[in-house]
Design an enzyme around this catalytic site. Structure first.
Site, PDB file in Angstrom:
ATOM      1  N   CYS A  40      19.635 -31.169  44.780  1.00  9.22           N
ATOM      2  CA  CYS A  40      18.648 -31.099  44.484  1.00  9.22           C
ATOM      3  C   CYS A  40      17.553 -31.547  45.610  1.00  9.22           C
ATOM      4  CB  CYS A  40      18.193 -32.038  43.255  1.00  9.22           C
ATOM      5  SG  CYS A  40      16.583 -31.447  42.345  1.00  9.22           S
ATOM      6  N   HIS A  76      22.803 -31.707  38.845  1.00  6.98           N
ATOM      7  CA  HIS A  76      22.837 -33.056  39.125  1.00  6.98           C
ATOM      8  C   HIS A  76      24.253 -33.665  38.774  1.00  6.98           C
ATOM      9  CE1 HIS A  76      18.752 -34.469  40.675  1.00  6.98           C
ATOM     10  NE2 HIS A  76      18.330 -33.535  39.934  1.00  6.98           N
TER      11      HIS A  76
HETATM   12  N1  GLN Z   1      11.414 -33.633  43.865  1.00  7.25           N
HETATM   13  C1  GLN Z   1      11.968 -32.669  43.802  1.00  7.25           C
HETATM   14  C2  GLN Z   1      11.616 -31.556  42.604  1.00  7.25           C
HETATM   15  O1  GLN Z   1      11.036 -32.261  41.593  1.00  7.25           O
HETATM   16  C3  GLN Z   1      13.575 -32.854  43.560  1.00  7.25           C
HETATM   17  C4  GLN Z   1      13.738 -33.531  42.194  1.00  7.25           C
HETATM   18  C5  GLN Z   1      15.354 -33.777  42.204  1.00  7.25           C
HETATM   19  O2  GLN Z   1      15.777 -34.143  43.098  1.00  7.25           O
HETATM   20  N2  GLN Z   1      15.620 -33.884  40.959  1.00  7.25           N
HETATM   21  O3  GLN Z   1      11.789 -30.372  42.709  1.00  7.25           O
END
Ligand code: GLN
Length: 240
Positions: free
Chosen positions: A95, A196
């Site tokens: 992510c 995740h």
């Molecule tokens: N801030 C980034 C987004 O919202 C990554 C989020 C995350 O790592 N879950 O796209």
């Protein structure tokens, strides 16, 4: 006994939904086979590591704020990471970490957080913070030569464009963009994904793909009955 060396970057800042759990899984699956697994940590203000010493570099996900906090430090590591990657070090990116290896991440206010630009993709957040891709996801991939239906959980605002070699095809959920067709980014030594923490616990074949890459050889099989049963339940629920 062989040993793999992993550098886990920014574990104290980029660790959404237990992304560090992926390290536990790699370490467990190595241990079960008598393979050593040494995990070093690196974070802001620590001496710059020798990235080329590592078989794998791992970066988890984080909210925009954490991404901003680490951005400059990450840029200072660019040369070392690029050299290691080009020499074959595996990059495993989740992510926020995934986004920052591309050209940039543009947040909802239009501010750019520069990425390392190792890859051509770029990520843009929607104008509203409420438009997010959240929920379970199923992705079909062929990276091992056989189809694997990866089950995961995504939560991101960022929409990633310019992906030429995705990790897989979305069967359920969003992926790189809202209601998208592809998820993640793949090269033989890169897995970048929006999925995740539980990614490797639910999908042991992906963990083994990476371990096998790092030890340059085939792995003895482990009994993954529980993992397969759990995944079966999710697939039935989501793809019915
Ligand atoms: N801030 C980034 C987004 O919202 C990554 C989020 C995350 O790592 N879950 O796209």
């Amino acid at each position: 006994m062989s040993e793999i060396k992993i550098l886990h970057m920014y574990a104290d800042m980029l660790d959404l939904y237990g992304d560090s759990g992926n390290m536990e899984i790699l370490s467990y699956r190595c241990r079960m086979r008598g393979i050593g697994c040494k995990i070093d940590k690196y974070s802001i203000d620590m001496p710059t590591p020798d990235f080329s010493r590592y078989d794998m570099i791992y970066i988890g996900g984080g909210a925009d704020l954490e991404q901003q906090h680490i951005a400059n430090d990450l840029l200072s590591c660019r040369e070392g990471i690029e050299k290691a990657y080009k020499n074959g070090t595996f990059l495993f990116l989740i992510c926020g970490g995934y986004q920052l290896m591309g050209k940039y991440y543009r947040d909802a206010d239009g501010n750019d957080i520069p990425g390392l630009g190792l890859f051509d993709y770029y990520t843009v957040a929607p104008d509203s913070r409420r438009k997010r891709c959240i929920g379970n996801i199923v992705v079909s991939t062929n990276i091992t030569g056989e189809e694997i239906k990866i089950v995961g959980f995504e939560n991101h605002g960022g929409q990633t464009h310019g992906i030429k070699t995705p990790l897989g095809k979305v069967l359920y959920g969003n992926g790189n963009v809202s209601k998208g067709e592809s998820e993640g980014y793949f090269e033989k030594n890169v897995i970048a994904t929006y999925m995740h923490g539980p990614m490797l616990s639910k999908n042991p074949e992906i963990a083994d793909y990476m371990i096998s890459y790092c030890v340059h050889g085939d792995l003895s099989p482990l009994s993954d009955k529980l993992e397969h049963d759990c995944r079966g339940v999710m697939l039935q629920r989501l793809l019915k």
